[in-house]
Design a protein around this motif. Sequence first.
Motif, PDB file in Angstrom:
ATOM      1  N   MET A   1      17.212   3.439  20.562  1.00  0.00           N
ATOM      2  CA  MET A   1      16.242   2.769  19.696  1.00  0.00           C
ATOM      3  C   MET A   1      16.291   1.257  19.898  1.00  0.00           C
ATOM      4  SD  MET A   1      16.262   3.769  15.764  1.00  0.00           S
ATOM      5  CE  MET A   1      15.851   5.421  15.442  1.00  0.00           C
TER       6      MET A   1
ATOM      7  N   ASP B   1      -0.164  -4.892   6.995  1.00  0.00           N
ATOM      8  CA  ASP B   1      -0.967  -5.161   5.802  1.00  0.00           C
ATOM      9  C   ASP B   1      -1.615  -6.545   5.842  1.00  0.00           C
ATOM     10  OD1 ASP B   1      -0.383  -2.691   4.886  1.00  0.00           O
ATOM     11  OD2 ASP B   1       0.921  -3.297   3.233  1.00  0.00           O
TER      12      ASP B   1
ATOM     13  N   SER C   1       0.827  -1.200   0.000  1.00  0.00           N
ATOM     14  CA  SER C   1       0.000   0.000   0.000  1.00  0.00           C
ATOM     15  C   SER C   1       0.866   1.256   0.000  1.00  0.00           C
ATOM     16  CB  SER C   1      -0.905  -0.005   1.233  1.00  0.00           C
ATOM     17  OG  SER C   1      -0.109   0.058   2.392  1.00  0.00           O
TER      18      SER C   1
ATOM     19  N   ASP D   1       7.059   0.995  19.477  1.00  0.00           N
ATOM     20  CA  ASP D   1       7.274   2.311  18.858  1.00  0.00           C
ATOM     21  C   ASP D   1       6.326   2.527  17.687  1.00  0.00           C
ATOM     22  OD1 ASP D   1       9.264   3.133  20.492  1.00  0.00           O
ATOM     23  OD2 ASP D   1      10.916   2.686  19.124  1.00  0.00           O
ATOM     24  N   PHE D   2       6.183   1.514  16.840  1.00  0.00           N
ATOM     25  CA  PHE D   2       5.388   1.670  15.623  1.00  0.00           C
ATOM     26  C   PHE D   2       3.912   1.381  15.842  1.00  0.00           C
ATOM     27  CE2 PHE D   2       9.527   1.972  13.855  1.00  0.00           C
ATOM     28  CZ  PHE D   2       9.360   2.812  12.759  1.00  0.00           C
TER      29      PHE D   2
ATOM     30  N   PRO E   1      11.489  -2.233   9.158  1.00  0.00           N
ATOM     31  CA  PRO E   1      11.068  -2.560   7.793  1.00  0.00           C
ATOM     32  C   PRO E   1      10.138  -3.773   7.699  1.00  0.00           C
ATOM     33  CG  PRO E   1      13.416  -2.104   7.844  1.00  0.00           C
ATOM     34  CD  PRO E   1      12.952  -2.154   9.264  1.00  0.00           C
TER      35      PRO E   1
ATOM     36  N   ARG F   1      14.624   7.013  26.994  1.00  0.00           N
ATOM     37  CA  ARG F   1      14.375   8.204  26.178  1.00  0.00           C
ATOM     38  C   ARG F   1      13.559   9.211  26.980  1.00  0.00           C
ATOM     39  NH1 ARG F   1      11.273   4.726  21.631  1.00  0.00           N
ATOM     40  NH2 ARG F   1      12.857   3.137  21.318  1.00  0.00           N
TER      41      ARG F   1
ATOM     42  N   MET G   1      11.536   5.071   7.240  1.00  0.00           N
ATOM     43  CA  MET G   1      12.379   4.181   8.036  1.00  0.00           C
ATOM     44  C   MET G   1      13.772   4.100   7.438  1.00  0.00           C
ATOM     45  SD  MET G   1       9.849   0.976   8.335  1.00  0.00           S
ATOM     46  CE  MET G   1       8.489   0.904   9.472  1.00  0.00           C
TER      47      MET G   1
ATOM     48  N   LYS H   1      10.852  -3.371  21.595  1.00  0.00           N
ATOM     49  CA  LYS H   1      10.815  -1.909  21.698  1.00  0.00           C
ATOM     50  C   LYS H   1      10.245  -1.283  20.424  1.00  0.00           C
ATOM     51  CE  LYS H   1      14.314   0.316  24.516  1.00  0.00           C
ATOM     52  NZ  LYS H   1      15.693   0.846  24.486  1.00  0.00           N
ATOM     53  N   GLN H   2      10.752  -1.709  19.267  1.00  0.00           N
ATOM     54  CA  GLN H   2      10.351  -1.083  18.009  1.00  0.00           C
ATOM     55  C   GLN H   2       8.914  -1.469  17.648  1.00  0.00           C
ATOM     56  OE1 GLN H   2      13.612  -2.222  15.439  1.00  0.00           O
ATOM     57  NE2 GLN H   2      15.049  -0.982  16.610  1.00  0.00           N
TER      58      GLN H   2
ATOM     59  N   SER I   1      15.652  -1.146   3.720  1.00  0.00           N
ATOM     60  CA  SER I   1      14.251  -0.989   4.064  1.00  0.00           C
ATOM     61  C   SER I   1      13.334  -1.646   3.022  1.00  0.00           C
ATOM     62  CB  SER I   1      13.934   0.504   4.188  1.00  0.00           C
ATOM     63  OG  SER I   1      12.659   0.682   4.727  1.00  0.00           O
TER      64      SER I   1
ATOM     65  N   ALA J   1       2.340   1.983   3.310  1.00  0.00           N
ATOM     66  CA  ALA J   1       3.494   1.139   3.608  1.00  0.00           C
ATOM     67  C   ALA J   1       4.729   1.668   2.899  1.00  0.00           C
ATOM     68  CB  ALA J   1       3.209  -0.306   3.197  1.00  0.00           C
TER      69      ALA J   1
ATOM     70  N   PRO K   1       5.443  -2.829   8.233  1.00  0.00           N
ATOM     71  CA  PRO K   1       4.342  -2.552   7.299  1.00  0.00           C
ATOM     72  C   PRO K   1       3.714  -3.825   6.723  1.00  0.00           C
ATOM     73  CG  PRO K   1       6.127  -1.017   6.918  1.00  0.00           C
ATOM     74  CD  PRO K   1       6.636  -2.031   7.907  1.00  0.00           C
TER      75      PRO K   1
ATOM     76  N   TRP L   1      11.635   8.107  16.448  1.00  0.00           N
ATOM     77  CA  TRP L   1      12.282   7.852  15.150  1.00  0.00           C
ATOM     78  C   TRP L   1      12.393   9.142  14.351  1.00  0.00           C
ATOM     79  CZ3 TRP L   1      13.584   3.020  12.555  1.00  0.00           C
ATOM     80  CH2 TRP L   1      13.609   1.932  13.437  1.00  0.00           C
TER      81      TRP L   1
ATOM     82  N   THR M   1       1.342   7.391  10.424  1.00  0.00           N
ATOM     83  CA  THR M   1       1.848   7.791  11.732  1.00  0.00           C
ATOM     84  C   THR M   1       3.241   7.206  11.886  1.00  0.00           C
ATOM     85  OG1 THR M   1       0.789   5.879  12.702  1.00  0.00           O
ATOM     86  CG2 THR M   1      -0.376   7.977  12.871  1.00  0.00           C
ATOM     87  N   PHE M   2       4.116   7.977  12.529  1.00  0.00           N
ATOM     88  CA  PHE M   2       5.509   7.579  12.646  1.00  0.00           C
ATOM     89  C   PHE M   2       5.935   7.832  14.090  1.00  0.00           C
ATOM     90  CE2 PHE M   2      10.053   7.765  11.264  1.00  0.00           C
ATOM     91  CZ  PHE M   2      10.052   6.593  10.527  1.00  0.00           C
ATOM     92  N   PRO M   3       6.723   6.908  14.698  1.00  0.00           N
ATOM     93  CA  PRO M   3       7.091   7.102  16.108  1.00  0.00           C
ATOM     94  C   PRO M   3       7.843   8.413  16.300  1.00  0.00           C
ATOM     95  CG  PRO M   3       7.739   4.929  15.338  1.00  0.00           C
ATOM     96  CD  PRO M   3       7.270   5.688  14.139  1.00  0.00           C
TER      97      PRO M   3
ATOM     98  N   VAL N   1      17.425   5.360   9.188  1.00  0.00           N
ATOM     99  CA  VAL N   1      18.626   4.537   9.302  1.00  0.00           C
ATOM    100  C   VAL N   1      19.747   5.139   8.459  1.00  0.00           C
ATOM    101  CG1 VAL N   1      19.596   2.271   8.801  1.00  0.00           C
ATOM    102  CG2 VAL N   1      17.333   2.464   9.847  1.00  0.00           C
TER     103      VAL N   1
ATOM    104  N   GLN O   1       8.019   2.874   4.791  1.00  0.00           N
ATOM    105  CA  GLN O   1       9.280   2.208   4.478  1.00  0.00           C
ATOM    106  C   GLN O   1      10.351   3.240   4.080  1.00  0.00           C
ATOM    107  OE1 GLN O   1       7.716  -1.113   4.197  1.00  0.00           O
ATOM    108  NE2 GLN O   1       9.585  -2.022   4.947  1.00  0.00           N
TER     109      GLN O   1
END
Lengths: 293, 391
Positions: free
Chosen positions: A215, B217, A2, B241-242, B210, A127, A12, B237-238, A257, A5, B213, A146, A141-143, A16, A9
Amino acid sequence: MSLDAILTQLLMGLTVGVNLVLVATGLTLVFGMMGVINFAHSALFMLGAYAALMVSRHLGGFWLGLAVAPPVIALLGAAVERWLLRPLRERYPLSHLLPLLLTFGLSLFFEGSAKVLWGADIVSLDRPARLAGAVALGRITFPTYWLFALAAAAVLAAGVWLVVERTSLGLSIRAATQDPVMAAVLGVDTQRLNTVVFALGSGLAAAAGVILGAMTSLSPQMGAGIVLDAFIAIVIGGLGSFTGAIVGSLLLGQVQSFGVALLPAFHTPLVFLVMAVVLVLRPSGLFGAAERR
Amino acid sequence: MNRRRFITTTTAAGLGAALFPRAARGADPIKIGVLLPFSKAFAVLGENTFAGFMLGAKEAGPTIAGRSYTIIKEDDTADPSVGVSKVRKLIDRDEVDVIVGTIHSGVAAAIRNPIVDAKKLWLNPIATNDLLAEQGCSRYHFRFSNSAWQSAAPLGPWAKAKLGDRAYICVFNFAFGQQSAAHFKRAFTEAGGTVVGESFPPFNNTNYAPYFPAIKDAKPQFVFANFAGSDAVAFIKQYADFGLKGPIKVIGPSNLVSEDVLSAQGDAAIGVYSNSYYTPSYDIPKNRAFVKLCKDAGKEPDHFLCAGYDAAQALFGALRETKGDVENKERLIQIITDMRIDSPRGALRFDPKNHNPISDIHLRTVQAGPLRHVVIDVLKDVRHPDMGCVL
């Protein structure tokens, strides 16, 4: 896949990638100026994270840790260059192996010391509460953390880019990475510059250690994976090239990613495949000077 | 030794012999070889297992029916080739009577033949390798932890009943991860569930984002995850987070949220389901005493201490019954096979078909303040299925 997504991606990979830039900068500049692959780079990354942990536990807060750890590790890097690497290179100017062995030994020493000082247990760098949760960015939505990691590393990387590309110090660094001997002949104090660059690279690695450490988690071997990635990035970008380190790191972030998303069973070899293809087409990397040494 | 036994029994004669068996006096000490990882990545796990064994030894006292014992420690560094040379040293040079070890499944597979060929009694506290309950089983081997099958398969039907019909599998890409994924998948589909997707991040991965998603889906109701150490910390943790943790629950073997990673995971671990044969907060008298025993020794109880302690209970319990006679291997094997061990985990006994443990499996969830596992369900007497084991 999608659209949401794909956007997630992309972000993300960018998060990194920009952090990889911080780690790769030190590796590539030190190689460009001194011809040394710094094996202790992963240990400096790790020590940065632990330094921030100590500061945040005993003096107060993540922010102070993030502010204090990079300069402290930069000083450590300067000391390593000034009192260990430089005397060795002056005594054996033709050896490429001895500086390599020195940095390898240092990495073992630093990791062993971390184990003695802080134990082998897995610990967490807390954190700030302000960076908890997630933010809405249009469709996705994104943390929050991050997003902070992306922004902080991007600001640092942009600052370094300005210094390297727009100041006279940067001009000297670029000249010295192109050809240290010629730069010295033309009056650049390459000895002092070596110390400055080693310190800068160490400090940036430490900053990435703090940002990425919060992280994941902290352990004495935490630097191994990221420095391998950074090494791949600078091989793709061209050993010794600062622009190459930036492009290689951002490219690698996206390859990892989207590799996971599109070719889940094949994404580990995919990274090496990209590196192999680049090296076949351009043996000295995307931005590397051909056969300098 | 044999001559001494002859003299003791003949001179004491009759009633005297029954009251003072030969082992009661001056026989050579029993030699116990302990092979565990005391350095490198598994060092903490090895130290804890050993601490548990020593708690059991301390309870048993310095002598067994008057015969003393010595413990010889060796470090296998969680490396199969080191493990083999160390186990050869224990068998050939130290001439130990019993071997207690180890943790890493690969080391356990590597030391299997040297121990079994030498016909030594082998108490395996942790190593989960399925083979030791299947084609690689042996009458000399007893395991005190779950097999890989026991740590994953029982979650299938439970998750189907309690968490939902649609599962996603995300496990690290090596033997333990793959074995557990296969066991879970079979049990879950047999119970009527559907696996809507799978991914296998590499070992020692630090970035799991990565993979998320694709999980979103696929719209599963929960994820079966199997990671350990720093991988487990980064994944949990991640995942939080997401924002996946709320809508998509997580379940996995004990190592996903075990005591060695739980504090580093922090609040991100709250609500994660796991299974284990041992939970420190499990409220039975034997466990309350065990927790106190650990804390008095300056240790936080976990399943490594529990397994080490149970190995000591089995060994010293059996030796008490033979009055310190360690030479009669077959008798010891028979006694341990028939034994009912009063373990901090509850009742523990061994499957006579493969010497794998039969004990309850706790299903737990992580709760806040302070972070801890709370038992929400107990699966009674879970045993490894019969698969090609001939003792």
